[in-house]
Design a protein around this motif. Sequence first.
Motif, short mmCIF file in Angstrom:
data_model
loop_
_atom_site.label_atom_id
_atom_site.label_comp_id
_atom_site.label_asym_id
_atom_site.label_seq_id
_atom_site.Cartn_x
_atom_site.Cartn_y
_atom_site.Cartn_z
N MET A 155 40.30 30.44 44.43
CA MET A 155 41.45 31.31 44.65
C MET A 155 41.15 32.72 44.17
N GLN A 156 41.91 33.67 44.70
CA GLN A 156 41.82 35.05 44.24
C GLN A 156 43.05 35.34 43.39
N VAL A 157 42.80 35.59 42.11
CA VAL A 157 43.88 35.80 41.15
C VAL A 157 43.72 37.20 40.56
N ASN A 158 44.68 38.06 40.79
CA ASN A 158 44.57 39.44 40.33
C ASN A 158 45.90 39.93 39.76
N ALA A 159 45.80 40.90 38.86
CA ALA A 159 46.98 41.55 38.30
C ALA A 159 47.06 42.96 38.87
N ILE A 160 48.28 43.44 39.07
CA ILE A 160 48.45 44.81 39.55
C ILE A 160 49.47 45.54 38.70
N ASP A 161 49.29 46.85 38.63
CA ASP A 161 50.26 47.74 37.99
C ASP A 161 50.95 48.51 39.11
N PRO A 162 52.24 48.26 39.36
CA PRO A 162 52.92 48.95 40.46
C PRO A 162 53.17 50.42 40.18
N GLY A 163 53.01 50.84 38.91
CA GLY A 163 53.32 52.22 38.56
C GLY A 163 54.80 52.38 38.22
N TYR A 164 55.16 53.58 37.80
CA TYR A 164 56.54 53.83 37.36
C TYR A 164 57.42 54.00 38.59
N THR A 165 57.97 52.89 39.03
CA THR A 165 58.73 52.82 40.27
C THR A 165 60.22 52.75 40.00
N ASP A 183 52.56 49.13 47.05
CA ASP A 183 51.27 49.31 47.70
C ASP A 183 50.20 48.36 47.15
N ALA A 184 50.08 48.33 45.82
CA ALA A 184 49.03 47.51 45.21
C ALA A 184 49.32 46.02 45.38
N VAL A 185 50.61 45.66 45.37
CA VAL A 185 50.97 44.25 45.57
C VAL A 185 50.55 43.80 46.97
N VAL A 186 50.90 44.59 47.96
CA VAL A 186 50.57 44.25 49.35
C VAL A 186 49.05 44.19 49.53
N ALA A 187 48.34 45.12 48.93
CA ALA A 187 46.89 45.14 49.06
C ALA A 187 46.26 43.86 48.52
N MET A 188 46.72 43.41 47.36
CA MET A 188 46.16 42.19 46.78
C MET A 188 46.63 40.94 47.51
N ALA A 189 47.85 40.98 48.01
CA ALA A 189 48.39 39.81 48.72
C ALA A 189 47.73 39.62 50.08
N THR A 190 47.14 40.67 50.62
CA THR A 190 46.54 40.59 51.96
C THR A 190 45.03 40.79 51.94
N THR A 191 44.43 40.79 50.76
CA THR A 191 42.99 41.00 50.67
C THR A 191 42.22 39.90 51.41
N ARG A 203 47.75 51.33 42.69
CA ARG A 203 47.65 51.80 44.06
C ARG A 203 46.49 52.76 44.28
N ASN A 204 45.88 53.23 43.20
CA ASN A 204 44.73 54.13 43.31
C ASN A 204 43.39 53.43 43.13
N GLY A 205 43.42 52.14 42.81
CA GLY A 205 42.17 51.40 42.60
C GLY A 205 42.17 50.65 41.28
N THR A 206 41.00 50.47 40.70
CA THR A 206 40.86 49.70 39.47
C THR A 206 41.62 50.36 38.31
N ALA A 207 42.36 49.55 37.57
CA ALA A 207 43.10 50.03 36.41
C ALA A 207 42.42 49.53 35.13
N PRO A 208 42.54 50.27 34.04
CA PRO A 208 41.90 49.86 32.79
C PRO A 208 42.63 48.71 32.11
N TRP A 209 41.89 47.75 31.59
CA TRP A 209 42.51 46.66 30.84
C TRP A 209 43.08 47.17 29.51
#
Length: 209
Positions: A155-165, A183-191, A203-209
Amino acid sequence: MFLAARDRTRGEAAVAEFAAAGLDVEFLGLDVTDDASVAAAADAVKSVAGRLDVLINNAGILGPHAATSETCPDDLRKLFETNVFGPIRVTRAFLPLLRRAEQPRIVMVSSGMGSIATITDPIWAEQLPPVLGYPTTKAALNMLTVMYARELRGMQVNAIDPGYTATDLNGHSGFQAVTEGTDAVVAMATTGPDGPTGTFADRNGTAPW
């Protein structure tokens, strides 16, 4: 496609909006803090679809705004029940359905406030509220993502930061529109099958842990 919510009235209203836009969405009653509710939701998806291609763990609450030094364990129990134990409960219940999918994906909706690198960056020192609960639960969710990704090799398991929405969560004070925050949710859900797993992104790419 299923849209899950605790509040049936608001959930069905959202489904109606999707329907008006031409999307086929079915309402699913789901309280992530309740074992019976989660089990019933999994059974409903099984009976309708037989499998689940993508699970998005999006439920989350802010919790108390008290100073870190004044926060008691009881202040955080409801917060952890929703933000940490909720995703564990839901993921465990839906794993059998995900395993039936050709390319199963799990998306954990986290936050930049759960990033230790971000929290300790001097640039953000005066920008982020010094509260204990919410950042701690999102940091825990990030670790859950990594641990699920390590075990669930298929499986592909990823975390995303949607940003201050701008959402109800923050009184619509966010500077991003919901369409930007998703944006980031859709990108990971459809990868695709060659997409990442065990990562944290915005939404801009890799985020720091």
